[in-house]
Design a protein around this motif. Structure first.
Motif, PDB file in Angstrom:
ATOM      1  N   HIS A  64     -25.841 -17.087 -20.109  1.00  0.00           N
ATOM      2  CA  HIS A  64     -24.634 -17.081 -20.776  1.00  0.00           C
ATOM      3  C   HIS A  64     -23.936 -15.639 -20.980  1.00  0.00           C
ATOM      4  N   ARG A  80     -20.661 -25.533 -26.761  1.00  0.00           N
ATOM      5  CA  ARG A  80     -21.988 -25.574 -26.720  1.00  0.00           C
ATOM      6  C   ARG A  80     -22.171 -24.646 -27.915  1.00  0.00           C
ATOM      7  N   GLU A 128     -27.689 -24.245 -46.330  1.00  0.00           N
ATOM      8  CA  GLU A 128     -27.869 -24.652 -44.845  1.00  0.00           C
ATOM      9  C   GLU A 128     -27.117 -25.940 -44.473  1.00  0.00           C
ATOM     10  N   SER A 132     -30.843 -14.213 -19.528  1.00  0.00           N
ATOM     11  CA  SER A 132     -29.622 -14.698 -20.237  1.00  0.00           C
ATOM     12  C   SER A 132     -28.804 -15.390 -19.252  1.00  0.00           C
ATOM     13  N   SER A 174     -34.983 -22.586 -31.641  1.00  0.00           N
ATOM     14  CA  SER A 174     -36.562 -22.780 -31.362  1.00  0.00           C
ATOM     15  C   SER A 174     -37.193 -22.593 -32.624  1.00  0.00           C
ATOM     16  N   LYS A 200     -19.950 -13.202 -27.570  1.00  0.00           N
ATOM     17  CA  LYS A 200     -21.287 -12.524 -27.893  1.00  0.00           C
ATOM     18  C   LYS A 200     -20.729 -11.130 -27.903  1.00  0.00           C
ATOM     19  N   LYS A 243     -29.233 -28.492 -28.134  1.00  0.00           N
ATOM     20  CA  LYS A 243     -30.355 -27.847 -28.586  1.00  0.00           C
ATOM     21  C   LYS A 243     -30.127 -27.469 -30.164  1.00  0.00           C
TER      22      LYS A 243
HETATM   23  N1  3HC Z   1     -33.442 -21.648 -29.335  1.00  0.00           N
HETATM   24  C1  3HC Z   1     -32.932 -22.595 -28.794  1.00  0.00           C
HETATM   25  N2  3HC Z   1     -32.256 -22.417 -27.518  1.00  0.00           N
HETATM   26  C2  3HC Z   1     -32.124 -21.061 -27.251  1.00  0.00           C
HETATM   27  C3  3HC Z   1     -32.557 -19.796 -28.126  1.00  0.00           C
HETATM   28  C4  3HC Z   1     -33.429 -20.255 -29.192  1.00  0.00           C
HETATM   29  N3  3HC Z   1     -34.014 -19.341 -30.049  1.00  0.00           N
HETATM   30  N4  3HC Z   1     -32.232 -18.776 -27.550  1.00  0.00           N
HETATM   31  C5  3HC Z   1     -31.597 -19.232 -26.291  1.00  0.00           C
HETATM   32  N5  3HC Z   1     -31.371 -20.537 -26.309  1.00  0.00           N
HETATM   33  C6  3HC Z   1     -30.887 -21.311 -24.861  1.00  0.00           C
HETATM   34  C7  3HC Z   1     -29.436 -21.244 -25.197  1.00  0.00           C
HETATM   35  O1  3HC Z   1     -28.700 -22.133 -26.002  1.00  0.00           O
HETATM   36  C8  3HC Z   1     -29.095 -21.328 -23.571  1.00  0.00           C
HETATM   37  O2  3HC Z   1     -29.382 -22.950 -23.535  1.00  0.00           O
HETATM   38  P1  3HC Z   1     -28.047 -23.898 -23.180  1.00  0.00           P
HETATM   39  O3  3HC Z   1     -27.129 -23.306 -21.896  1.00  0.00           O
HETATM   40  O4  3HC Z   1     -28.600 -25.287 -22.958  1.00  0.00           O
HETATM   41  O5  3HC Z   1     -27.107 -23.693 -24.397  1.00  0.00           O
HETATM   42  C9  3HC Z   1     -30.484 -20.910 -22.792  1.00  0.00           C
HETATM   43  O6  3HC Z   1     -31.302 -20.761 -23.734  1.00  0.00           O
HETATM   44  C10 3HC Z   1     -30.050 -19.374 -22.361  1.00  0.00           C
HETATM   45  O7  3HC Z   1     -29.905 -18.450 -23.437  1.00  0.00           O
HETATM   46  P2  3HC Z   1     -28.738 -17.368 -23.371  1.00  0.00           P
HETATM   47  O8  3HC Z   1     -28.983 -16.034 -23.903  1.00  0.00           O
HETATM   48  O9  3HC Z   1     -28.119 -17.535 -22.055  1.00  0.00           O
HETATM   49  O10 3HC Z   1     -27.734 -18.128 -24.376  1.00  0.00           O
HETATM   50  P3  3HC Z   1     -26.567 -17.611 -25.406  1.00  0.00           P
HETATM   51  O11 3HC Z   1     -25.677 -16.747 -24.653  1.00  0.00           O
HETATM   52  O12 3HC Z   1     -25.990 -18.856 -25.931  1.00  0.00           O
HETATM   53  O13 3HC Z   1     -27.421 -16.938 -26.706  1.00  0.00           O
HETATM   54  C11 3HC Z   1     -27.949 -17.439 -28.855  1.00  0.00           C
HETATM   55  C12 3HC Z   1     -28.377 -17.600 -27.503  1.00  0.00           C
HETATM   56  C13 3HC Z   1     -28.107 -15.810 -29.051  1.00  0.00           C
HETATM   57  C14 3HC Z   1     -28.848 -18.176 -29.840  1.00  0.00           C
HETATM   58  C15 3HC Z   1     -26.558 -17.497 -28.976  1.00  0.00           C
HETATM   59  O14 3HC Z   1     -26.225 -19.177 -28.619  1.00  0.00           O
HETATM   60  C16 3HC Z   1     -26.025 -17.327 -30.465  1.00  0.00           C
HETATM   61  O15 3HC Z   1     -25.846 -16.357 -30.908  1.00  0.00           O
HETATM   62  N6  3HC Z   1     -25.834 -18.579 -31.085  1.00  0.00           N
HETATM   63  C17 3HC Z   1     -25.137 -18.610 -32.447  1.00  0.00           C
HETATM   64  C18 3HC Z   1     -26.165 -18.314 -33.594  1.00  0.00           C
HETATM   65  C19 3HC Z   1     -27.471 -19.253 -33.581  1.00  0.00           C
HETATM   66  O16 3HC Z   1     -27.055 -20.409 -33.154  1.00  0.00           O
HETATM   67  N7  3HC Z   1     -28.624 -18.974 -34.347  1.00  0.00           N
HETATM   68  C20 3HC Z   1     -29.440 -20.116 -34.463  1.00  0.00           C
HETATM   69  C21 3HC Z   1     -30.310 -20.054 -35.522  1.00  0.00           C
HETATM   70  S1  3HC Z   1     -29.214 -20.691 -36.966  1.00  0.00           S
HETATM   71  C22 3HC Z   1     -30.054 -20.032 -38.261  1.00  0.00           C
HETATM   72  O17 3HC Z   1     -30.852 -19.006 -38.109  1.00  0.00           O
HETATM   73  C23 3HC Z   1     -29.482 -20.459 -39.570  1.00  0.00           C
HETATM   74  C24 3HC Z   1     -30.283 -19.671 -40.796  1.00  0.00           C
HETATM   75  O18 3HC Z   1     -29.587 -19.926 -41.903  1.00  0.00           O
HETATM   76  C25 3HC Z   1     -31.565 -19.696 -40.724  1.00  0.00           C
END
Ligand code: 3HC
Length: 310
Positions: free
Chosen positions: A206, A35, A74, A204, A108, A216, A105
């Motif tokens: 997860h 996920r 990217e 949160s 955001s 995390k 997803k």
């Molecule tokens: N956008 C979309 N969904 C989000 C979100 C966001 N900003 N923040 C949280 N969510 C979602 C989670 O995915 C979860 O939904 P799901 O069960 O359907 O997956 C729900 O909201 C509840 O959030 P949680 O805090 O419980 O979820 P996590 O423990 O997964 O924490 C996170 C969210 C901190 C984003 C974690 O997933 C994470 O660290 N992910 C890895 C980093 C990542 O994905 N970064 C995204 C940006 S990538 C980027 O910036 C590229 C760069 O080059 C610009």
């Protein structure tokens, strides 16, 4: 050694060692990683669009070359992360399908529009800055392939952040109109960047399990605070104002007090109701369809040469 597979797994986590693809792991650990890593990869791929929007309109050849390199990076980050997710037993087709069908997803932040050139600076400084704060701890996460993918991604991310910061510094110290353009961009990107770190810890779903498994390493709010504390002195050097009248140093806490982002807005954007969700998904679906012939050609080539003259 007489221990059950579960006991061995727990011992590896407790000893801050790495779980590798061939190790036994709880199904929920595997599913949770698929996920997160898949959605991380989707974010990188969709994240190419907001910046790609300005490649043809970059103000100089230097800025165009830098932006091209960043957008290309990217795509590479998406590739590393899809490859890391595949070590958990899911195929690339399934991963791509999960994004295209909206079952999974992406971040955001990429559902906001890039309205001026200054946004290329704001995205570099704030969005890549937030990504660094979030991704550096993932270099220490318990799943080997994910942690290792992060090491190179973080190195490239720091170039992304540096070039964005330099764009803002140049604009901020340019004409009054350029300074205003940089400030207006920060005003739009500040709160959505804070929201990138996810819902408040209390909401949160997860975090508890993710932290127990050392995926995390710090909570959403902890990393958000770390990001705010990092940005305040940087904004001062830029000569730009963070659009938060409540922002101030709190000696007792040893951190800055700040206004939280609108978490209702975050959930709306996550659910598909952001300014650019439909456009981002339509673009991605169209690119996938337009690219079908490339995939077919690559598969035909591979079938013909099945690795003989690689
Ligand atoms: N956008 C979309 N969904 C989000 C979100 C966001 N900003 N923040 C949280 N969510 C979602 C989670 O995915 C979860 O939904 P799901 O069960 O359907 O997956 C729900 O909201 C509840 O959030 P949680 O805090 O419980 O979820 P996590 O423990 O997964 O924490 C996170 C969210 C901190 C984003 C974690 O997933 C994470 O660290 N992910 C890895 C980093 C990542 O994905 N970064 C995204 C940006 S990538 C980027 O910036 C590229 C760069 O080059 C610009």
């Amino acid at each position: 050694d007489g221990r059950t597979a579960e006991e061995t797994f727990e011992a590896v986590i407790a000893a801050d060692q790495k779980v590798e693809p061939r190790d036994w792991m709880p199904d929920a650990y595997r599913k949770g990683l698929i996920r997160q890593i898949a959605q991380h990869a989707h974010s990188e791929i969709i994240g190419m669009q907001p910046e790609g929007n300005w490649i043809t309109r970059a103000p100089s050849l230097k800025r165009k070359a830098i932006l091209l390199a960043k957008v290309q990076d990217e795509a590479g980050h998406g590739l590393y992360l899809y490859a890391a997710a595949e070590t958990l037993g899911i195929s690339r087709d399934e991963l791509v399908d999960a994004l295209l069908t909206g079952r999974q997803k992406y971040s955001s932040i990429f559902n906001y529009p890039t309205l001026t050139w200054a946004d290329m600076g704001a995205i570099g400084w704030l969005v890549d800055g937030a990504a660094i704060v979030n991704q550096v701890p993932i270099c220490r996460c318990s799943y080997g392939p994910y942690a290792r993918a992060m090491i190179r991604i973080c190195k490239e991310e720091s170039f992304h952040q540096r070039q964005g910061y330099e764009i803002l510094y140049t604009l901020s110290n340019g004409t009054a109109a350029q300074h205003e353009m940089a400030q207006e961009s920060i005003n739009r990107w500040w709160y959505p960047s804070l929201a990138m770190f996810g819902p408040p810890d209390a909401d949160s779903t997860h975090s508890a399990q993710s932290m127990a498994w050392k995926i995390k390493r710090h909570s959403n709010d902890e990393l958000r605070q770390r990001f705010v504390d990092m940005c305040v002195p940087q904004a001062e050097v830029l000569g730009l104002t963070i659009p938060d009248p409540e922002l101030r140093w709190n000696e007792e806490r040893g951190h800055h007090d700040y206004t939280s982002p609108d978490f209702e807005e975050l959930m709306r954007v996550v659910k598909g109701d952001g300014p650019c969700n439909a456009e981002r998904m339509a673009h991605r679906r169209r690119a996938h369809t337009d690219g079908a012939w490339v995939r077919a050609a690559a598969e035909a080539y591979a079938a013909k040469h099945d690795g003989s003259d690689r």
